[in-house]
Design an enzyme around this catalytic site. Structure first.
Site, PDB file in Angstrom:
ATOM      1  N   CYS A   1       0.836  -1.210   0.000  1.00 17.40           N
ATOM      2  CA  CYS A   1       0.000   0.000   0.000  1.00 17.40           C
ATOM      3  C   CYS A   1       0.878   1.271   0.000  1.00 17.40           C
ATOM      4  CB  CYS A   1      -0.985  -0.064   1.155  1.00 17.40           C
ATOM      5  SG  CYS A   1      -2.467   0.866   0.786  1.00 17.40           S
TER       6      CYS A   1
ATOM      7  N   HIS B   1      -3.316  -5.123   1.642  1.00 16.81           N
ATOM      8  CA  HIS B   1      -2.615  -5.421   2.896  1.00 16.81           C
ATOM      9  C   HIS B   1      -2.524  -6.927   3.138  1.00 16.81           C
ATOM     10  CE1 HIS B   1      -2.319  -1.335   4.674  1.00 16.81           C
ATOM     11  NE2 HIS B   1      -3.282  -1.103   3.806  1.00 16.81           N
TER      12      HIS B   1
ATOM     13  N   GLU C   1      -0.605  -8.638   4.908  1.00 18.97           N
ATOM     14  CA  GLU C   1      -0.256  -8.968   6.299  1.00 18.97           C
ATOM     15  C   GLU C   1      -1.487  -9.161   7.191  1.00 18.97           C
ATOM     16  OE1 GLU C   1      -0.025  -6.082   4.863  1.00 18.97           O
ATOM     17  OE2 GLU C   1      -0.925  -4.594   6.199  1.00 18.97           O
TER      18      GLU C   1
END
Ligand code: GLN
Length: 198
Positions: free
Chosen positions: A84, A179, A181
């Site tokens: 991002c 994202h 993660e």
């Protein structure tokens, strides 16, 4: 003795803890012994095998990296994974940047900040990538408008590139507009495999 494998996560703001945890979990899944450290100073950039730049706010990341005089040392890091705002940091060209905003200018990608709209227009969806299926979360995400011929596309959403990689000499860069993660370790595992050639 074997050299200690060390990965840094830029830790000014954003999904720092999530990236640290996802990297540790990915290493565990791959049976790799690595140390994952938060990076807030120029000194902590030394001897890193790789750096992860989390999402957050690219203008803030830029300012804080400049304040800490980290810019040039960051450019020298061999492997960087940006998500991002981190992907914005890797791009050679950004649209809708603030007047003084700079990026590390590593990847041949053209990226448009905040191109999906406002924070309230953030969304999540399942996406098939060349690394496997992943639930993607887009938070005031950038859009990749164009990629250079040496950039390999890893995932698309409605025809647009949302994850890609580029190898330049002995440097390797991985970028995602969403994202990873937050939902998975597949991108972190892929990144570790690239760094350690496993
Ligand atoms: N809108 C942010 C920027 O321009 C990126 C958002 C994010 O990282 N989730 O830097």
């Amino acid at each position: 003795m074997m050299k200690l494998r060390k990965i840094g996560v830029l830790a000014f703001h954003g999904d720092v803890i999530e990236h640290i945890e996802a990297t540790k979990q990915a290493a565990k899944n791959l049976h790799l012994n690595i140390k994952v450290i938060p990076v807030r100073t120029k000194e902590s950039l030394h001897n890193l095998d790789a750096l992860i730049i989390p999402g957050g706010e690219s203008t803030t990341l830029h300012k804080l990296c400049e304040r800490e005089d980290m810019w040039e040392d960051m450019k020298r890091i061999r492997n960087i994974f940006g998500t991002c705002a981190g992907a914005i940091m890797l791009a050679k060209m950004i649209h809708h940047k603030t007047p003084d905003q700079k990026t590390l200018e590593r990847m041949d990608i053209e990226i448009d900040r905040n191109a999906y709209g406002r924070q309230t227009e953030s969304f999540d969806k399942d996406v098939k990538t060349s690394l496997g299926n992943i639930h993607t979360v887009f938070i005031r995400a950038p859009r990749i408008k164009k990629v250079g011929k040496d950039v390999k596309i890893l995932a698309k959403n409605e025809g647009e590139t949302i994850a890609c990689e580029q190898k330049i000499d002995n440097h390797y860069y991985l970028a995602a507009c969403f994202h990873p993660e937050l939902t998975s370790t597949i991108f972190h595992e892929y990144f570790l495999k690239k760094i350690y050639r496993i």
